[in-house]
Design a protein around this motif. Structure first.
Motif, PDB file in Angstrom:
ATOM      1  N   GLY A 126     -14.839  -9.637  28.715  1.00 49.97           N
ATOM      2  CA  GLY A 126     -14.361 -10.281  27.506  1.00 49.97           C
ATOM      3  C   GLY A 126     -15.414 -10.521  26.449  1.00 49.97           C
ATOM      4  O   GLY A 126     -16.600 -10.282  26.648  1.00 49.97           O
ATOM      5  N   GLY A 127     -14.940 -11.009  25.322  1.00 55.05           N
ATOM      6  CA  GLY A 127     -15.837 -11.413  24.250  1.00 55.05           C
ATOM      7  C   GLY A 127     -16.243 -10.294  23.310  1.00 55.05           C
ATOM      8  O   GLY A 127     -15.850  -9.146  23.446  1.00 55.05           O
ATOM      9  N   SER A 128     -17.041 -10.669  22.355  1.00 56.11           N
ATOM     10  CA  SER A 128     -17.492  -9.746  21.312  1.00 56.11           C
ATOM     11  C   SER A 128     -18.514  -8.761  21.870  1.00 56.11           C
ATOM     12  O   SER A 128     -19.396  -9.141  22.644  1.00 56.11           O
ATOM     13  CB  SER A 128     -18.106 -10.551  20.167  1.00 56.11           C
ATOM     14  N   VAL A 173      -7.843  -1.307  10.644  1.00 52.45           N
ATOM     15  CA  VAL A 173      -9.059  -1.456  11.454  1.00 52.45           C
ATOM     16  C   VAL A 173     -10.125  -2.295  10.752  1.00 52.45           C
ATOM     17  O   VAL A 173     -11.236  -2.431  11.257  1.00 52.45           O
ATOM     18  CB  VAL A 173      -9.631  -0.078  11.839  1.00 52.45           C
ATOM     19  N   SER A 174      -9.776  -2.862   9.617  1.00 55.11           N
ATOM     20  CA  SER A 174     -10.736  -3.695   8.902  1.00 55.11           C
ATOM     21  C   SER A 174     -11.044  -4.953   9.707  1.00 55.11           C
ATOM     22  O   SER A 174     -10.146  -5.689  10.108  1.00 55.11           O
ATOM     23  CB  SER A 174     -10.182  -4.074   7.527  1.00 55.11           C
ATOM     24  N   GLY A 175     -12.318  -5.194   9.983  1.00 51.30           N
ATOM     25  CA  GLY A 175     -12.739  -6.405  10.666  1.00 51.30           C
ATOM     26  C   GLY A 175     -12.618  -6.395  12.179  1.00 51.30           C
ATOM     27  O   GLY A 175     -12.890  -7.408  12.828  1.00 51.30           O
ATOM     28  N   ILE A 176     -12.230  -5.267  12.792  1.00 55.25           N
ATOM     29  CA  ILE A 176     -12.028  -5.272  14.244  1.00 55.25           C
ATOM     30  C   ILE A 176     -13.280  -4.884  15.033  1.00 55.25           C
ATOM     31  O   ILE A 176     -13.283  -4.991  16.257  1.00 55.25           O
ATOM     32  CB  ILE A 176     -10.864  -4.344  14.666  1.00 55.25           C
ATOM     33  N   ILE A 177     -14.331  -4.452  14.363  1.00 56.66           N
ATOM     34  CA  ILE A 177     -15.501  -3.955  15.082  1.00 56.66           C
ATOM     35  C   ILE A 177     -16.130  -5.024  15.985  1.00 56.66           C
ATOM     36  O   ILE A 177     -16.728  -4.707  17.015  1.00 56.66           O
ATOM     37  CB  ILE A 177     -16.555  -3.400  14.096  1.00 56.66           C
ATOM     38  N   SER A 178     -15.989  -6.280  15.618  1.00 54.46           N
ATOM     39  CA  SER A 178     -16.607  -7.357  16.395  1.00 54.46           C
ATOM     40  C   SER A 178     -15.674  -7.940  17.452  1.00 54.46           C
ATOM     41  O   SER A 178     -16.081  -8.813  18.230  1.00 54.46           O
ATOM     42  CB  SER A 178     -17.058  -8.486  15.459  1.00 54.46           C
ATOM     43  N   LEU A 179     -14.440  -7.456  17.504  1.00 54.93           N
ATOM     44  CA  LEU A 179     -13.464  -8.026  18.433  1.00 54.93           C
ATOM     45  C   LEU A 179     -13.537  -7.370  19.802  1.00 54.93           C
ATOM     46  O   LEU A 179     -13.682  -6.155  19.915  1.00 54.93           O
ATOM     47  CB  LEU A 179     -12.044  -7.854  17.881  1.00 54.93           C
ATOM     48  N   GLY A 180     -13.404  -8.181  20.857  1.00 51.30           N
ATOM     49  CA  GLY A 180     -13.305  -7.634  22.199  1.00 51.30           C
ATOM     50  C   GLY A 180     -11.898  -7.115  22.453  1.00 51.30           C
ATOM     51  O   GLY A 180     -11.019  -7.197  21.598  1.00 51.30           O
TER      52      GLY A 180
END
Length: 347
Positions: A278-280, A58-65
């Motif tokens: 969609g999107g961040s 889950v590293s780095g996924i917080i900003s992913l849509g």
């Protein structure tokens, strides 16, 4: 490790799902749980399609849509034998608590599955923000931001060409996106499923703007706004998805044609559609999703199943799913009246 937690995302995707998954995984690990991701919603439990989730996952996924777990509209109650399969999968994986992230349809299914002995906790997500028991759902803030930006952009072309610009946005049974973004973007007319408005009233309101010297108008309409109130032509019967949800045929286009015909004013239609999903995610959606993910793990640890975690005021609360599924959050007529008041159209 104290046990195993499972997490799935069901129904339509929306920004903020990955932030919720991340929160479930990291708070679960902090409480000595092992976390298993269920792929493609309920279908992953029926087909035993899973993967382990770690801090690295889950590293780095917080900003992913979207959702790293995938999603589907599979209804676990459609086939009676699927419940036994789900229970078998959970037992085989050693999952003692399941986090179900979804909207109205997914949470209704979660309630039924919970009543059949599956230990689970729900997290509300839907851009429509119509789930009862929480003031706001994951994905709503981002959708409103996207629609507001679209309204801002449409203003310039509407004013330049003296047009009516119709913007169709999502909102199946509640027009909360249309109402919030319409107010934020300064729309001149907002049409929602929650409040019935006739075509005559719509035309009178827009005509009043032109009599007052305002030569353009922005009309925001939620996709679920009733065709019989708006369209002057016969509307074809809509198809439905596997959950029985109506696939809308485009109220914006019907409305645009009718306005141009009745008012004689050039009208253009924009349908945002799935752009809204969609999107961040916005910062607000990331924060909400994180709080709810942590709260869901806390409920599992306490053994409080058959509930949904939500936000009421500034408090994270637990609401029994049986209360969540009996109604939905519609727009209060006073909310609609306030939006109409500042639109600059007065009867």
């Amino acid at each position: 490790m104290t046990g195993v937690i499972g997490v799935l995302t069901g129904g339509g995707d929306c920004p903020g799902l990955n932030a919720a998954i991340r929160a479930v995984v990291r708070s679960g690990i902090a409480k000595k749980y092992r976390v298993i991701g269920i792929l493609n919603g309920w279908q992953g439990l029926i087909g035993n399609d899973t993967l382990p989730l770690t801090d690295h996952s889950v590293s780095g996924i917080i900003s992913l849509g979207g959702t790293i777990l995938g999603t589907s509209r599979t209804d676990p109650m459609k086939n009676p034998e699927d419940i036994d399969t789900i229970k078998h999968t959970l037992d085989k994986l050693g999952i003692e608590g399941l986090v179900v992230i979804g909207g109205d349809g997914t949470l209704r299914a979660a309630h039924e599955v919970s009543n059949r002995g599956v230990p689970l906790v729900g997290i509300p997500k839907t851009i429509d923000n119509d789930v009862f028991g929480t003031d706001v759902t994951i994905g709503f803030d981002t959708a409103v931001f996207i629609v507001t930006e679209a309204i801002d952009r449409l203003h310039t072309t509407a004013e330049s060409h003296h047009r009516i610009m119709v913007l169709e946005v999502m909102g199946r049974r509640s027009g909360r996106i249309a109402l919030a973004a319409g107010m934020a973007g300064g729309a001149d007319l907002i049409l929602v499923p929650d409040v019935r408005v006739s075509m005559e009233e719509i035309c009178q309101s827009l005509h009043a703007r032109y009599r007052a010297g305002k030569k353009f108008s922005i009309v925001v309409v939620a996709e679920g706004t009733r065709h019989e109130d708006i369209a002057g032509t016969t509307v074809p019967e809509c198809d439905r998805d596997e959950c029985g949800h109506e696939k809308f045929v485009g109220i914006g286009n019907f409305l645009g044609k009718e306005l141009e015909h009745r008012l004689g004013i050039e009208t253009r239609v924009t349908v945002l559609g799935h752009v809204q999903r969609g999107g961040s995610p916005t910062a607000q959606d990331r924060i909400l999703a994180t709080h709810l993910g942590i709260a869901a793990v806390k409920q599992i640890q306490a053994g409080n199943f058959g509930c949904m975690v939500g936000l009421q005021g500034n408090q994270i609360v637990s609401v029994p799913l049986e209360k969540v599924v009996i109604q939905y959050r519609s727009i209060d007529p006073e909310e609609y009246a306030r939006a109409k008041m500042v639109a600059g159209i007065h009867d």
